[in-house]
Design a protein around this motif. Structure first.
Motif, PDB file in Angstrom:
ATOM      1  N   THR A  33       0.824  -1.206   0.000  1.00 18.61           N
ATOM      2  CA  THR A  33       0.000   0.000   0.000  1.00 18.61           C
ATOM      3  C   THR A  33       0.859   1.258   0.000  1.00 18.61           C
ATOM      4  N   ASN A  35      -0.671   5.302   0.160  1.00 17.67           N
ATOM      5  CA  ASN A  35      -1.819   6.222   0.073  1.00 17.67           C
ATOM      6  C   ASN A  35      -3.100   5.496  -0.359  1.00 17.67           C
ATOM      7  N   GLU A  36      -3.435   4.442   0.369  1.00 23.01           N
ATOM      8  CA  GLU A  36      -4.621   3.635   0.066  1.00 23.01           C
ATOM      9  C   GLU A  36      -5.592   3.595   1.243  1.00 23.01           C
ATOM     10  N   ARG A  37      -5.630   4.622   2.064  1.00 23.38           N
ATOM     11  CA  ARG A  37      -6.468   4.590   3.268  1.00 23.38           C
ATOM     12  C   ARG A  37      -7.951   4.424   2.950  1.00 23.38           C
ATOM     13  N   LEU A  40      -8.251   0.521   1.299  1.00 23.23           N
ATOM     14  CA  LEU A  40      -7.807  -0.603   2.112  1.00 23.23           C
ATOM     15  C   LEU A  40      -8.929  -1.315   2.871  1.00 23.23           C
ATOM     16  N   ASP A  64       2.875  -1.435   4.057  1.00 26.09           N
ATOM     17  CA  ASP A  64       2.715  -0.004   3.792  1.00 26.09           C
ATOM     18  C   ASP A  64       4.082   0.656   3.699  1.00 26.09           C
ATOM     19  N   SER A  67       3.046   5.629   3.920  1.00 27.70           N
ATOM     20  CA  SER A  67       2.020   6.497   3.338  1.00 27.70           C
ATOM     21  C   SER A  67       1.759   7.711   4.221  1.00 27.70           C
ATOM     22  N   THR A  71      -2.668   5.603   5.867  1.00 27.06           N
ATOM     23  CA  THR A  71      -2.938   4.210   5.511  1.00 27.06           C
ATOM     24  C   THR A  71      -2.515   3.263   6.632  1.00 27.06           C
TER      25      THR A  71
END
Length: 129
Positions: A33, A35-37, A40, A64, A67, A71
């Protein structure tokens, strides 16, 4: 066939040690990941749902790469919700690239099958990568 009849016991299709039950398969999903908050929680929920419905033993390893969008905080919450036996957070301090993230995840995988996916929902969870 003749050896089956002579010994009185069926032949094994796989080599399993005597007296031991066959090992149950386990799937390790590697989920790098950055910046996939927002994505996710959805991808994890979809994976957990698919594995649970199939009765498959699994672990989801979230890697991660530092991020800045939070994230990692979301991943920590998911680990609490689903359990640290199913969600494993294996973060790195900074963005080091997708290929090395998969290698990092493989070092922590305990499954006998590994699935690599992106957390950006570009893979359908039912396809397994």
């Amino acid at each position: 066939m003749a050896s089956e009849e002579a010994s009185g016991s069926p032949r094994r299709s796989r080599r399993e040690p005597e007296g031991r039950a066959p090992r149950q398969d386990k799937y390790s999903v590697l989920l790098p990941t950055y910046n996939e908050r927002e994505n996710l929680p959805l991808i994890v929920w979809l994976l957990v749902k698919s594995f649970a419905e199939s009765g498959i033993n699994y672990e989801i390893i979230i890697i991660d790469d530092g991020s800045p969008d939070g994230t990692r905080d979301v991943a920590e919450q998911l680990e609490k919700i689903y359990g640290s036996d199913k969600i494993l957070l294996r973060p790195r301090e900074k963005k080091l690239g997708l290929g090395t993230a998969y290698i990092h995840g493989m070092k922590h995988a305990t499954g006998n099958y590994i699935i690599i996916m992106d957390a950006d929902l570009s893979h359908h969870e039912a396809e397994g990568g």
